[in-house]
Design an enzyme around this catalytic site. Structure first.
Site, PDB file in Angstrom:
ATOM      1  CG  ASP A   1       8.187   4.829 -14.526  1.00  0.00           C
ATOM      2  OD1 ASP A   1       7.416   4.981 -13.561  1.00  0.00           O
ATOM      3  OD2 ASP A   1       8.795   3.768 -14.757  1.00  0.00           O
TER       4      ASP A   1
ATOM      5  CD  GLU B   1       5.175   2.136 -15.610  1.00  0.00           C
ATOM      6  OE1 GLU B   1       5.249   0.975 -16.038  1.00  0.00           O
ATOM      7  OE2 GLU B   1       4.976   2.413 -14.412  1.00  0.00           O
ATOM      8  CD  GLU B   2       1.884   4.637 -11.195  1.00  0.00           C
ATOM      9  OE1 GLU B   2       0.896   4.221 -10.605  1.00  0.00           O
ATOM     10  OE2 GLU B   2       2.969   4.027 -11.224  1.00  0.00           O
TER      11      GLU B   2
ATOM     12  CG  ASP C   1      -1.988  -1.022   1.141  1.00  0.00           C
ATOM     13  OD1 ASP C   1      -2.120  -1.590   0.039  1.00  0.00           O
ATOM     14  OD2 ASP C   1      -2.665  -1.283   2.152  1.00  0.00           O
TER      15      ASP C   1
ATOM     16  CD  GLU D   1      10.683   0.897 -17.012  1.00  0.00           C
ATOM     17  OE1 GLU D   1      10.299  -0.033 -17.743  1.00  0.00           O
ATOM     18  OE2 GLU D   1      10.802   0.764 -15.778  1.00  0.00           O
TER      19      GLU D   1
ATOM     20  CG  ASP E   1       4.213   3.623  -7.662  1.00  0.00           C
ATOM     21  OD1 ASP E   1       5.361   4.069  -7.753  1.00  0.00           O
ATOM     22  OD2 ASP E   1       3.931   2.419  -7.735  1.00  0.00           O
TER      23      ASP E   1
ATOM     24  CG  LEU F   1       8.551   6.573  -7.010  1.00  0.00           C
ATOM     25  CD1 LEU F   1       9.406   7.818  -7.096  1.00  0.00           C
ATOM     26  CD2 LEU F   1       7.680   6.621  -5.777  1.00  0.00           C
ATOM     27  CG  ASP F   2      11.675   2.641 -13.202  1.00  0.00           C
ATOM     28  OD1 ASP F   2      10.769   1.979 -13.725  1.00  0.00           O
ATOM     29  OD2 ASP F   2      12.864   2.274 -13.180  1.00  0.00           O
TER      30      ASP F   2
HETATM   31  P1  AFP Z   1       9.231  -1.921 -10.119  1.00  0.00           P
HETATM   32  O1  AFP Z   1       8.820  -0.499 -10.403  1.00  0.00           O
HETATM   33  O2  AFP Z   1       8.086  -2.880 -10.071  1.00  0.00           O
HETATM   34  O3  AFP Z   1      10.102  -2.016  -8.903  1.00  0.00           O
HETATM   35  O4  AFP Z   1      10.091  -2.397 -11.372  1.00  0.00           O
HETATM   36  C1  AFP Z   1      11.304  -1.765 -11.656  1.00  0.00           C
HETATM   37  C2  AFP Z   1      11.762  -2.116 -13.028  1.00  0.00           C
HETATM   38  O5  AFP Z   1      10.788  -1.803 -13.991  1.00  0.00           O
HETATM   39  C3  AFP Z   1      13.087  -1.432 -13.382  1.00  0.00           C
HETATM   40  O6  AFP Z   1      13.306  -0.235 -12.700  1.00  0.00           O
HETATM   41  C4  AFP Z   1      14.133  -2.466 -13.054  1.00  0.00           C
HETATM   42  O7  AFP Z   1      15.273  -2.363 -13.850  1.00  0.00           O
HETATM   43  C5  AFP Z   1      13.420  -3.782 -13.277  1.00  0.00           C
HETATM   44  O8  AFP Z   1      12.040  -3.510 -13.098  1.00  0.00           O
HETATM   45  C6  AFP Z   1      13.848  -4.858 -12.334  1.00  0.00           C
HETATM   46  O9  AFP Z   1      13.162  -6.032 -12.602  1.00  0.00           O
HETATM   47  P2  AFP Z   1      13.549  -7.410 -11.890  1.00  0.00           P
HETATM   48  O10 AFP Z   1      13.140  -7.273 -10.457  1.00  0.00           O
HETATM   49  O11 AFP Z   1      12.742  -8.444 -12.623  1.00  0.00           O
HETATM   50  O12 AFP Z   1      15.024  -7.633 -12.047  1.00  0.00           O
END
Ligand code: AFP
Length: 334
Positions: A115, A93-94, A64, A280, A70, A117-118
């Protein structure tokens, strides 16, 4: 004495070098910097907020909290950018669909994708996360709202791209097509200061970066190539160290400064990899190429891909030119 080169001054001086510049980019970059400062504050407070509110330990607390951040970041960026009248449409991205701008504002000449909060699954572990953005010139007639067409352009058409890293310090890196500059937020004065001008990605490295947890599903040639990095039988003539954060902004940031490559390949399970082309891969590819590196999806360059969907995924291999050349030859025979 020459004072510090803060972001506003940098933008002003860069703009002066282009007498025909309208100031649109200055407004855009300044508002992105403002949003980044607000998100940085929220990210720094995330752990405390959880403790203070006593959410810790509850079954869904981490999920949450992460979702909440995000959404907060998404709102912060939208609010900072919606009213400046430089955009005709946005993509986040959201959001599944393109985001229209409020009717009361004039529509501008650009389209932006971000994006907010990546890497947000890392928030729970106090690991670096980031914001990524990508700007295109609109292709639909000026005046009214933009459409999906303004957003769905190939990466080589980007006019600006950048990221903000919320790490041990907050850093903003961007390119407008004339090299890459990196700024560090001075928390005392709340200003981004130019700390890494005109970055060139190094040719030599100690690192490679890929999620080896997926290696059982990799193509054999990729597995063999990555194995070669653990011996001296590779272009660097030495054993490399693996570094993988799982937060693209942080992994690309290290690669930009420290060389080598970062990859999220396709595999038997994720046939197009995991990373999103528009949010990304394209912006990071522009930054890496502007710093003298390369960014490919396999046989060809990421920036050349004609997109068909706002959220489409693409395999990503980016980094120093030498490393990507060698990887492309070994894995894709090119
Ligand atoms: P989250 O936003 O779900 O944490 O994903 C991050 C991402 O899109 C990117 O920033 C990373 O390089 C990649 O996923 C990592 O993915 P894995 O956990 O499968 O290695």
């Amino acid at each position: 004495m020459q004072g510090p080169m803060n972001l506003t001054r940098f933008i002003y001086e860069t703009q002066k070098a282009f007498p025909t510049a309208t100031g649109d980019f200055s407004a855009i970059l300044n508002q992105i910097a403002l949003a980044a400062k607000i998100v940085s504050l929220e990210v720094n407070r995330a752990g405390i907020m959880e403790d203070v509110l006593g959410y810790q330990g509850e079954v869904n607390a981490s999920g949450d909290a992460q979702k909440k951040l995000d959404v907060i970041a998404d709102n912060v960026f939208f609010n900072a950018l919606e009213h400046i009248e430089k955009f005709c449409i946005m993509g986040s991205e959201e959001n599944e669909q393109p985001v229209k701008l409020p009717a009361q504002y004039k529509k501008g000449r650009y389209a932006i994708l971000f994006d907010p909060l990546d890497g947000s699954s890392n928030i729970d572990f106090n690991v670096s996360i980031g914001t990524i953005f990508s700007v295109y010139r609109r292709v639909t007639p000026e005046g009214g709202d933009g459409t999906l067409q303004d957003l769905l352009q190939p990466g080589y058409k980007q006019v600006a791209a950048g990221y903000v890293l919320y790490g041990s310090s907050t850093m903003m890196t961007f390119t407008t097509g004339q090299g890459v500059n990196m700024f560090t937020l001075d928390p005392q004065i709340g200003e981004f200061i130019l700390t890494h001008p005109d970055i060139r990605i190094p040719d030599t490295t100690r690192y490679y970066s890929i999620n080896e947890g997926n290696s059982a599903n990799w193509d054999e040639k990729l597995a063999t190539y990555v194995d070669s990095l653990k011996t001296e039988d590779n272009i660097h003539g030495k054993v490399l160290s693996g570094r993988y954060i799982g937060s693209m902004v942080a992994d690309v940031h290290r690669t930009l400064l420290g060389g080598g490559f970062f990859a999220y390949p396709s595999d038997r399970v994720n046939t197009s990899g995991k990373l999103r082309l528009m949010y990304e891969a394209n912006p990071m590819a522009m930054i890496i190429e502007q710093a003298g590196g390369r960014a490919i999806y396999g046989e060809g360059d990421i920036l050349g891909i004609i997109p068909r969907d706002l959220h489409q995924k693409v395999p990503v291999y980016l980094g120093s030119k030498r490393d990507i050349d060698a990887l492309q030859k070994a894995v894709f025979g090119k």
